[in-house]
Write a protein that holds these residues in place. Structure first.
Motif, short mmCIF file in Angstrom:
data_model
loop_
_atom_site.label_atom_id
_atom_site.label_comp_id
_atom_site.label_asym_id
_atom_site.label_seq_id
_atom_site.Cartn_x
_atom_site.Cartn_y
_atom_site.Cartn_z
N ASP A 89 64.21 60.19 93.73
CA ASP A 89 64.61 60.52 92.35
C ASP A 89 64.97 59.26 91.56
OD1 ASP A 89 64.23 63.19 92.91
OD2 ASP A 89 66.34 63.55 93.39
N TYR A 90 65.69 58.33 92.16
CA TYR A 90 66.04 57.11 91.42
C TYR A 90 65.07 55.97 91.72
CZ TYR A 90 68.75 56.41 95.75
OH TYR A 90 69.16 56.32 97.05
N CYS A 91 64.45 55.98 92.88
CA CYS A 91 63.49 54.91 93.20
C CYS A 91 62.20 55.03 92.39
CB CYS A 91 63.16 54.93 94.69
SG CYS A 91 64.59 54.54 95.72
N ASN A 92 61.86 56.24 91.94
CA ASN A 92 60.66 56.45 91.13
C ASN A 92 61.00 56.76 89.67
OD1 ASN A 92 58.99 56.08 93.35
ND2 ASN A 92 59.18 58.23 93.95
N ALA A 93 62.26 56.59 89.30
CA ALA A 93 62.69 56.90 87.93
C ALA A 93 62.04 55.94 86.94
CB ALA A 93 64.21 56.81 87.83
N PRO A 94 61.75 56.43 85.73
CA PRO A 94 61.14 55.56 84.71
C PRO A 94 61.99 54.31 84.41
CG PRO A 94 61.03 57.86 84.04
CD PRO A 94 61.87 57.82 85.29
N ALA A 95 63.30 54.38 84.55
CA ALA A 95 64.17 53.23 84.25
C ALA A 95 63.97 52.09 85.25
CB ALA A 95 65.63 53.66 84.25
N ARG A 96 63.46 52.39 86.43
CA ARG A 96 63.31 51.37 87.48
C ARG A 96 62.18 50.39 87.16
NH1 ARG A 96 60.02 50.74 91.67
NH2 ARG A 96 60.72 49.35 93.31
N ARG A 97 61.06 50.88 86.68
CA ARG A 97 59.89 50.01 86.47
C ARG A 97 60.15 48.86 85.50
NH1 ARG A 97 57.99 54.68 87.93
NH2 ARG A 97 57.69 55.81 86.01
N PRO A 98 60.70 49.11 84.29
CA PRO A 98 60.97 47.98 83.40
C PRO A 98 62.06 47.05 83.95
CG PRO A 98 61.63 50.05 82.37
CD PRO A 98 60.95 50.40 83.65
N LEU A 99 63.01 47.62 84.67
CA LEU A 99 64.06 46.79 85.29
C LEU A 99 63.44 45.84 86.30
CD1 LEU A 99 67.10 46.14 85.76
CD2 LEU A 99 67.04 47.90 87.56
N VAL A 100 62.58 46.35 87.16
CA VAL A 100 61.92 45.52 88.16
C VAL A 100 61.08 44.45 87.49
CG1 VAL A 100 60.18 45.52 90.00
CG2 VAL A 100 61.96 47.27 89.98
N ALA A 101 60.33 44.83 86.46
CA ALA A 101 59.48 43.85 85.76
C ALA A 101 60.32 42.75 85.12
CB ALA A 101 58.64 44.56 84.71
N GLN A 102 61.38 43.14 84.43
CA GLN A 102 62.22 42.16 83.74
C GLN A 102 62.93 41.24 84.73
OE1 GLN A 102 65.38 43.79 81.34
NE2 GLN A 102 65.84 41.81 80.41
#
Length: 191
Positions: A89-102
């Motif tokens: 639920d949190y590992c695939n959350a939309p908020a994770r992708r931009p955080l990882v990229a940034q």
């Protein structure tokens, strides 16, 4: 034995003793000079390492204060805090992708290999490597961070840092960590 031979023998013994004494005095002096030089060099290296650590701690605190980072981490913390939540639920959350990229971009500029966002339950809620998401970090390691400290941890194996680590981890070599709190605008520490 003639007197001149005795004189030559006596002068030879005196010269031999003087040479031995001179050799030992020079060797001792060189050892002392080398020890002093190495001591000074070690002091300089220790100061340089201390400055390097403090600079990286400052950089990591700056990254953790970034509003986009803070907002993404806050969203992941809220998801992870839901009752009955699964790591996906949190590992695939939309908020994770931009955080990882940034964070990947920011931290690679500093020579970092990864990051972990860890909530109060010592659960990794975001990481550059998906395999870490959902794992737990051994509890005592992060207590000072949740009191507001930024800490440098010397390198040690990931298996020592993580509870129930899987057989295959992306980072097999020891990694050093700089831990810092992520704070809300209200200064509450959330990760």
């Amino acid at each position: 034995m003639p007197a001149w031979a005795t004189g030559v023998l006596l002068v030879s013994v005196v010269l031999l003793a003087l040479g031995y004494w001179t050799y030992n005095a020079v060797a001792s002096s060189l050892r002392e000079l080398r020890a002093a030089a190495l001591g000074s060099m070690l002091e300089a290296e220790v100061r340089t390492l201390g400055l390097w650590i403090e600079n990286h701690k400052t950089d990591i605190r700056r990254v953790a204060r970034d509003p986009q980072v803070r907002d993404a981490v806050e969203a992941l913390v809220k998801i992870a805090a839901r009752p009955g939540v699964d790591a996906d639920d949190y590992c695939n959350a939309p908020a994770r992708r931009p955080l990882v990229a940034q964070l990947t971009t920011l931290l690679e500029e500093q020579g970092a290999v990864t990051f972990n966002a860890i909530d109060r339950s010592q659960r990794i809620i975001a990481s550059r490597f998906r395999e870490y998401c959902g794992l737990r970090v051994k509890g005592a390691d992060f207590e000072p961070v949740f009191r507001g400290e930024t800490r440098f941890l010397p390198p040690y194996a990931e298996r020592e840092r993580l509870e129930r680590a899987p057989q295959k981890l992306p980072l097999e070599r020891p990694v050093l960590w700089i831990e810092t709190p992520v704070r809300l605008a209200s200064e509450e520490i959330i990760a």
